[in-house]
Design a protein around this motif. Structure first.
Motif, short mmCIF file in Angstrom:
data_model
loop_
_atom_site.label_atom_id
_atom_site.label_comp_id
_atom_site.label_asym_id
_atom_site.label_seq_id
_atom_site.Cartn_x
_atom_site.Cartn_y
_atom_site.Cartn_z
N ARG A 153 0.90 -1.28 -0.08
CA ARG A 153 0.14 -0.19 -0.03
C ARG A 153 0.91 1.32 0.02
N GLN A 154 2.03 1.22 0.54
CA GLN A 154 2.85 2.38 0.72
C GLN A 154 3.76 2.78 -0.49
N ASN A 155 3.80 1.76 -1.32
CA ASN A 155 4.64 2.22 -2.45
C ASN A 155 4.01 1.76 -3.89
N ILE A 156 3.01 1.16 -3.99
CA ILE A 156 2.61 0.51 -5.34
C ILE A 156 2.10 1.90 -6.07
N ASP A 157 1.65 2.98 -5.70
CA ASP A 157 1.41 4.05 -6.30
C ASP A 157 2.59 4.74 -6.97
N ARG A 158 3.78 4.31 -6.82
CA ARG A 158 5.11 4.80 -7.31
C ARG A 158 5.49 3.89 -8.33
N ILE A 159 4.76 2.92 -8.69
CA ILE A 159 5.07 1.93 -9.44
C ILE A 159 5.80 2.46 -10.92
N GLY A 160 5.18 3.37 -11.56
CA GLY A 160 5.76 3.93 -12.71
C GLY A 160 7.09 4.58 -12.40
N GLY A 161 7.25 5.42 -11.44
CA GLY A 161 8.76 5.76 -11.04
C GLY A 161 9.87 4.96 -10.85
#
Ligand code: SF4
Ligand code: FES
Length: 367
Positions: A153-161
């Motif tokens: 939950r804490q890093n999945i939104d950064r997957i593109g980066g």
């Protein structure tokens, strides 16, 4: 019976990082009396005799073992393909060159996020910059490099980066694995579990990155089984193709089977007391869930039983207290509501914002 193909040697549970998604056992104090150099060397020779071709050296942090170069050299001389799975801490130029000389074949480097603040927060220590330096060193010494990213939950939104950064770092391959809830990750499950929206967005980003990057970087994306209808074929079946040896010499069909074995009242089997051949072929631990005869319904009459082997024994044990039940991830399992309940909780709009994870401690070493 098939011969084992790969061994995961967890050389130590000591680690300078404190990731709350770690699958190492929670009761770490039990596992400090590590195998000596000579013991590991004997075990590697026995593994080679059994037909093992791939040796994965992991932990904890395997670079904390002062004898890592010697161990790699032994495995290399035995003809095994050697893979080092590291956080990068302790991987400096002098030691990297020695590992190259000893014959190390491949490096897998763990990555927590694509920017320093979040990465160091998840790792529980300053490590982001160091990982960038290690990736450069791995490139310079011309090793094939895989980056491992545990998603939550804490890093999945950064997957593109993260994928862009991995490409810049020169990775040949990136493994994006959603967290499996064993060990410390089990304790932190409610904090780590992503929402449906997060997963849907991540899948779109991964698909686009695969199209954009083509064959220049292989991307492996493992969806979280809590959101699947069927379980993963864990370990390709219990004691079927691979096994694990933990720091104290206990041999396990998978890295997190300690509790399953105790839960079933079996004595642990260790390379200090038994040959690897006996452990693989005859030990009660390795035969406990081998094949399909042990399966209950609905698995025993299911057409998928040779595809997923009833799912994961550790997950069945963690969720139901009985490793011989169908993995509750399966929508046919009588315990499936244990998984749907956790998924519902993760998607509850009133769920609090992510808080602090329980950090995995560093137990230190005793050998
Ligand atoms: Fe797999 Fe068992 Fe579910 Fe069938 S019932 S899909 S074998 S876990
Ligand atoms: Fe142990 Fe799946 S992790 S059987």
């Amino acid at each position: 019976m098939e011969q084992p193909f790969g061994v995961l040697a967890e050389l130590t549970y000591a680690c300078p990082l404190h990731c709350g998604y770690c699958s190492n056992p929670v009761e770490m104090e039990r596992y400090r009396n590590e195998l000596t150099t000579e013991e590991w060397q004997r075990v590697f020779a026995e593994a080679a005799d059994l037909g093992v071709l791939q040796l994965h050296l992991s932990g904890g942090e395997p670079m904390l073992r002062k004898d890592i170069t010697e161990l790699v050299g032994t495995a290399h001389d035995l003809g095994m393909y050697t893979n080092l799975i590291t956080s990068g801490l302790g991987f400096n130029r002098r030691r990297a060159e020695a590992l190259r000389e000893a014959g190390l074949d491949h490096v897998q480097l763990s990555i927590q996020a694509d920017e320093q603040t979040l990465s160091d927060k998840i790792a529980g220590t300053t490590s982001f910059e160091r990982k960038q330096e290690v990736a450069e060193l791995v490139q310079e010494l011309d090793w094939p490099m895989t980056l491992n990213v545990v998603l939550h939950r804490q890093n999945i939104d950064r997957i593109g980066g993260i994928l862009e950064m991995a490409h810049r770092m020169g990775a040949d391959r990136v493994e994006l694995a959603n967290t499996q809830y064993y060990g410390w990750a089990g304790l932190n499950r409610s904090q780590l579990m992503p929402t449906r929206e997060q997963l849907a967005e991540a899948e779109t980003v991964v698909r686009e990155a695969k199209e954009r990057l083509g064959t220049s970087m292989e991307i492996i994306y493992v969806i979280p089984d809590y959101y699947s209808s069927y379980p993963k074929p864990c370990m390709d079946g219990w004691a079927r193709r691979q096994f694990t040896i933990i720091p104290t010499g206990e041999a396990l069909p998978c890295p997190t089977a300690h509790e399953v074995i105790r839960g079933h009242g079996l004595d642990p089997v260790t390379v200090r007391e038994h040959s690897l051949q006996w452990i693989w072929e005859s030990s009660p631990v390795f035969n406990l869930f081998r094949g399909t005869d042990w399966m209950p319904e609905p698995c025993s009459s299911c057409p998928r039983k040779e595809i997923d082997f009833g799912g994961c024994r550790c997950q069945a044990f963690a969720l139901t207290g009985d490793a011989a039940r169908t993995d509750p991830v399966c929508h046919l399992s009588p315990d499936h509501e244990l998984v749907t309940g956790a998924v519902e909780a993760a998607n509850d709009p009133t769920r609090p914002q992510p808080g602090e994870l329980i950090p995995r401690p560093n137990p230190g070493r005793r050998s």
